[in-house]
Write a protein that holds these residues in place. Structure first.
Motif, PDB file in Angstrom:
ATOM      1  N   ASP A   1      -9.031  -2.029  -1.519  1.00  0.00           N
ATOM      2  CA  ASP A   1      -9.366  -2.307  -0.127  1.00  0.00           C
ATOM      3  C   ASP A   1     -10.874  -2.495  -0.003  1.00  0.00           C
ATOM      4  O   ASP A   1     -11.652  -1.691  -0.509  1.00  0.00           O
ATOM      5  CB  ASP A   1      -8.920  -1.146   0.774  1.00  0.00           C
ATOM      6  CG  ASP A   1      -7.414  -1.065   0.881  1.00  0.00           C
ATOM      7  OD1 ASP A   1      -6.754  -2.112   0.736  1.00  0.00           O
ATOM      8  OD2 ASP A   1      -6.893   0.047   1.096  1.00  0.00           O
ATOM      9  N   ASP A   2     -11.262  -3.537   0.638  1.00  0.00           N
ATOM     10  CA  ASP A   2     -12.674  -3.855   0.867  1.00  0.00           C
ATOM     11  C   ASP A   2     -13.464  -4.077  -0.422  1.00  0.00           C
ATOM     12  O   ASP A   2     -14.689  -4.040  -0.404  1.00  0.00           O
ATOM     13  CB  ASP A   2     -13.356  -2.764   1.704  1.00  0.00           C
ATOM     14  CG  ASP A   2     -12.695  -2.589   3.057  1.00  0.00           C
ATOM     15  OD1 ASP A   2     -12.303  -3.605   3.657  1.00  0.00           O
ATOM     16  OD2 ASP A   2     -12.562  -1.435   3.497  1.00  0.00           O
ATOM     17  N   ALA A   3     -12.809  -4.283  -1.549  1.00  0.00           N
ATOM     18  CA  ALA A   3     -13.528  -4.512  -2.805  1.00  0.00           C
ATOM     19  C   ALA A   3     -13.551  -5.988  -3.188  1.00  0.00           C
ATOM     20  O   ALA A   3     -14.306  -6.387  -4.054  1.00  0.00           O
ATOM     21  CB  ALA A   3     -12.887  -3.702  -3.925  1.00  0.00           C
ATOM     22  N   TRP A   4     -12.721  -6.797  -2.546  1.00  0.00           N
ATOM     23  CA  TRP A   4     -12.645  -8.226  -2.871  1.00  0.00           C
ATOM     24  C   TRP A   4     -13.941  -8.881  -2.426  1.00  0.00           C
ATOM     25  O   TRP A   4     -14.283  -8.884  -1.250  1.00  0.00           O
ATOM     26  CB  TRP A   4     -11.456  -8.844  -2.144  1.00  0.00           C
ATOM     27  CG  TRP A   4     -11.121 -10.232  -2.568  1.00  0.00           C
ATOM     28  CD1 TRP A   4     -11.542 -11.385  -1.986  1.00  0.00           C
ATOM     29  CD2 TRP A   4     -10.273 -10.621  -3.648  1.00  0.00           C
ATOM     30  NE1 TRP A   4     -11.015 -12.473  -2.632  1.00  0.00           N
ATOM     31  CE2 TRP A   4     -10.227 -12.025  -3.670  1.00  0.00           C
ATOM     32  CE3 TRP A   4      -9.561  -9.915  -4.617  1.00  0.00           C
ATOM     33  CZ2 TRP A   4      -9.493 -12.742  -4.596  1.00  0.00           C
ATOM     34  CZ3 TRP A   4      -8.830 -10.626  -5.543  1.00  0.00           C
ATOM     35  CH2 TRP A   4      -8.797 -12.029  -5.527  1.00  0.00           C
ATOM     36  N   ASN A   5     -14.702  -9.400  -3.368  1.00  0.00           N
ATOM     37  CA  ASN A   5     -15.938 -10.097  -3.034  1.00  0.00           C
ATOM     38  C   ASN A   5     -16.199 -11.152  -4.096  1.00  0.00           C
ATOM     39  O   ASN A   5     -15.626 -11.108  -5.176  1.00  0.00           O
ATOM     40  CB  ASN A   5     -17.108  -9.119  -2.907  1.00  0.00           C
ATOM     41  CG  ASN A   5     -17.517  -8.560  -4.234  1.00  0.00           C
ATOM     42  OD1 ASN A   5     -18.199  -9.230  -5.001  1.00  0.00           O
ATOM     43  ND2 ASN A   5     -17.090  -7.336  -4.539  1.00  0.00           N
TER      44      ASN A   5
ATOM     45  N   HIS B   1       0.798  -1.207   0.000  1.00  0.00           N
ATOM     46  CA  HIS B   1       0.000   0.000   0.000  1.00  0.00           C
ATOM     47  C   HIS B   1       0.842   1.274   0.000  1.00  0.00           C
ATOM     48  O   HIS B   1       0.299   2.357  -0.093  1.00  0.00           O
ATOM     49  CB  HIS B   1      -0.964  -0.014   1.199  1.00  0.00           C
ATOM     50  CG  HIS B   1      -1.959  -1.134   1.090  1.00  0.00           C
ATOM     51  ND1 HIS B   1      -3.008  -1.096   0.214  1.00  0.00           N
ATOM     52  CD2 HIS B   1      -2.031  -2.324   1.715  1.00  0.00           C
ATOM     53  CE1 HIS B   1      -3.702  -2.214   0.311  1.00  0.00           C
ATOM     54  NE2 HIS B   1      -3.129  -2.979   1.208  1.00  0.00           N
TER      55      HIS B   1
ATOM     56  N   ARG C   1     -16.068   0.478  -4.768  1.00  0.00           N
ATOM     57  CA  ARG C   1     -14.822   0.219  -4.045  1.00  0.00           C
ATOM     58  C   ARG C   1     -13.708  -0.288  -4.951  1.00  0.00           C
ATOM     59  O   ARG C   1     -12.534  -0.281  -4.554  1.00  0.00           O
ATOM     60  CB  ARG C   1     -15.067  -0.811  -2.950  1.00  0.00           C
ATOM     61  CG  ARG C   1     -15.914  -0.293  -1.821  1.00  0.00           C
ATOM     62  CD  ARG C   1     -16.004  -1.334  -0.714  1.00  0.00           C
ATOM     63  NE  ARG C   1     -17.175  -1.086   0.083  1.00  0.00           N
ATOM     64  CZ  ARG C   1     -18.125  -1.977   0.353  1.00  0.00           C
ATOM     65  NH1 ARG C   1     -18.022  -3.205  -0.085  1.00  0.00           N
ATOM     66  NH2 ARG C   1     -19.162  -1.661   1.075  1.00  0.00           N
TER      67      ARG C   1
ATOM     68  N   SER D   1     -12.927 -15.751   1.999  1.00  0.00           N
ATOM     69  CA  SER D   1     -14.141 -15.011   1.647  1.00  0.00           C
ATOM     70  C   SER D   1     -15.314 -15.933   1.350  1.00  0.00           C
ATOM     71  O   SER D   1     -16.420 -15.473   1.117  1.00  0.00           O
ATOM     72  CB  SER D   1     -13.885 -14.144   0.408  1.00  0.00           C
ATOM     73  OG  SER D   1     -12.835 -13.249   0.641  1.00  0.00           O
TER      74      SER D   1
ATOM     75  N   LYS E   1      -5.492  -8.708  -4.486  1.00  0.00           N
ATOM     76  CA  LYS E   1      -6.454  -8.043  -3.598  1.00  0.00           C
ATOM     77  C   LYS E   1      -6.189  -6.542  -3.518  1.00  0.00           C
ATOM     78  O   LYS E   1      -7.123  -5.743  -3.529  1.00  0.00           O
ATOM     79  CB  LYS E   1      -6.421  -8.668  -2.200  1.00  0.00           C
ATOM     80  CG  LYS E   1      -7.133  -9.999  -2.134  1.00  0.00           C
ATOM     81  CD  LYS E   1      -7.170 -10.518  -0.709  1.00  0.00           C
ATOM     82  CE  LYS E   1      -8.086 -11.703  -0.590  1.00  0.00           C
ATOM     83  NZ  LYS E   1      -8.265 -12.152   0.801  1.00  0.00           N
TER      84      LYS E   1
ATOM     85  N   ASP F   1      -9.603 -16.802  -4.785  1.00  0.00           N
ATOM     86  CA  ASP F   1      -9.768 -16.657  -3.335  1.00  0.00           C
ATOM     87  C   ASP F   1      -9.170 -17.844  -2.583  1.00  0.00           C
ATOM     88  O   ASP F   1      -9.241 -18.989  -3.024  1.00  0.00           O
ATOM     89  CB  ASP F   1     -11.257 -16.520  -2.993  1.00  0.00           C
ATOM     90  CG  ASP F   1     -11.460 -16.049  -1.574  1.00  0.00           C
ATOM     91  OD1 ASP F   1     -11.106 -14.894  -1.288  1.00  0.00           O
ATOM     92  OD2 ASP F   1     -11.935 -16.846  -0.743  1.00  0.00           O
TER      93      ASP F   1
ATOM     94  N   GLN G   1     -22.409   0.015  -4.174  1.00  0.00           N
ATOM     95  CA  GLN G   1     -21.380   0.330  -3.181  1.00  0.00           C
ATOM     96  C   GLN G   1     -20.170  -0.589  -3.348  1.00  0.00           C
ATOM     97  O   GLN G   1     -19.027  -0.144  -3.226  1.00  0.00           O
ATOM     98  CB  GLN G   1     -21.938   0.225  -1.756  1.00  0.00           C
ATOM     99  CG  GLN G   1     -22.947   1.290  -1.395  1.00  0.00           C
ATOM    100  CD  GLN G   1     -24.341   1.007  -1.968  1.00  0.00           C
ATOM    101  OE1 GLN G   1     -24.658  -0.105  -2.380  1.00  0.00           O
ATOM    102  NE2 GLN G   1     -25.179   2.033  -2.014  1.00  0.00           N
ATOM    103  N   GLN G   2     -20.411  -1.864  -3.636  1.00  0.00           N
ATOM    104  CA  GLN G   2     -19.296  -2.783  -3.856  1.00  0.00           C
ATOM    105  C   GLN G   2     -18.537  -2.417  -5.125  1.00  0.00           C
ATOM    106  O   GLN G   2     -17.302  -2.450  -5.146  1.00  0.00           O
ATOM    107  CB  GLN G   2     -19.807  -4.224  -3.940  1.00  0.00           C
ATOM    108  CG  GLN G   2     -20.257  -4.776  -2.603  1.00  0.00           C
ATOM    109  CD  GLN G   2     -20.966  -6.100  -2.748  1.00  0.00           C
ATOM    110  OE1 GLN G   2     -21.883  -6.233  -3.557  1.00  0.00           O
ATOM    111  NE2 GLN G   2     -20.545  -7.083  -1.966  1.00  0.00           N
TER     112      GLN G   2
END
Length: 152
Positions: A129-133, A21, A147, A96, A124, A92, A143-144
Motif C-alpha cells: 500500500d502506498d509503495a507503488w512509485n 487485502h 513502504r 502514476s 500493486k 503502470d 520513506q518510499q
C-alpha cells in the motif's frame, strides 16, 4: 448527512479491494502464477540475466526477449535495486505517470482492460500500500523504500 455519498463510495471501494487485502499477497501464491501466465514467455528461464541483457539489449529486444525475472530474487532487482522502480514503470496503467502514459508492459497484463486492472492490482498489493512509485534509485526516498512489502 452530507458525507453519506463519500462514506458509501469509500465503503464500496474497500469492499471491492477486500479480496486482495484479506490475506497477504505473496510472491509464491499470487505473483509467481500471474508472472508465469503473463510474463514468463519473454522474461522466463530462457531470458538472459539483467547484466547480459544490458550488454546486448538491442539484440534481445529484436528477439522479443526481456531480462530474466522468473525468480523472487530476479524480480526484486526490478523493484528495489539496482533497477529501482522498473517493474512499476513498465507495468503502470498510467495513473502514476505525470502524463497519464501507461508503461510499455501494461498491455501484456491481460487480454482486456478489466483483466489488466485485476492483474495490476495483484502486483500493486504485493509491492505494498502506498509503495507503488516510478522513482529510480537516485530519486527514491527512504520513506518510499520503507513502504515496500514484497512478501515471499
Amino acid at each position: 448527512m452530507k458525507n453519506a455519498p463519500v462514506i458509501l463510495v469509500t465503503g464500496a471501494l474497500a469492499f471491492a479491494l477486500a479480496p486482495l487485502h484479506a490475506e497477504e499477497v505473496t510472491y509464491i501464491e499470487h505473483v509467481q502464477p500471474l508472472f508465469e501466465a503473463q510474463c514468463a514467455g519473454c522474461h522466463g528461464v530462457n531470458a538472459p540475466y539483467v547484466g547480459d541483457f544490458d550488454q546486448d539489449e538491442d539484440h534481445y529486444v529484436e528477439m522479443g526477449i526481456g531480462p530474466r525475472m522468473d525468480s523472487y530474487a530476479d524480480l526484486i532487482m526490478f523493484v528495489v535495486y539496482p533497477d529501482t522502480g522498473a517493474l512499476m514503470r513498465r507495468l503502470d496503467d498510467g495513473s502514476s505517470h505525470p502524463e497519464g502514459k501507461p508503461g510499455n508492459m501494461y498491455e501484456h497484463l491481460g487480454a482486456d482492460g478489466d483483466e489488466r486492472q485485476r492483474n495490476l492490482a495483484v502486483f500493486k498489493a504485493w509491492v505494498g500500500d502506498d509503495a507503488w512509485n516510478l522513482e529510480r534509485w537516485g530519486d527514491i526516498t527512504k520513506q518510499q523504500l520503507d513502504r515496500l512489502e514484497l512478501a515471499y
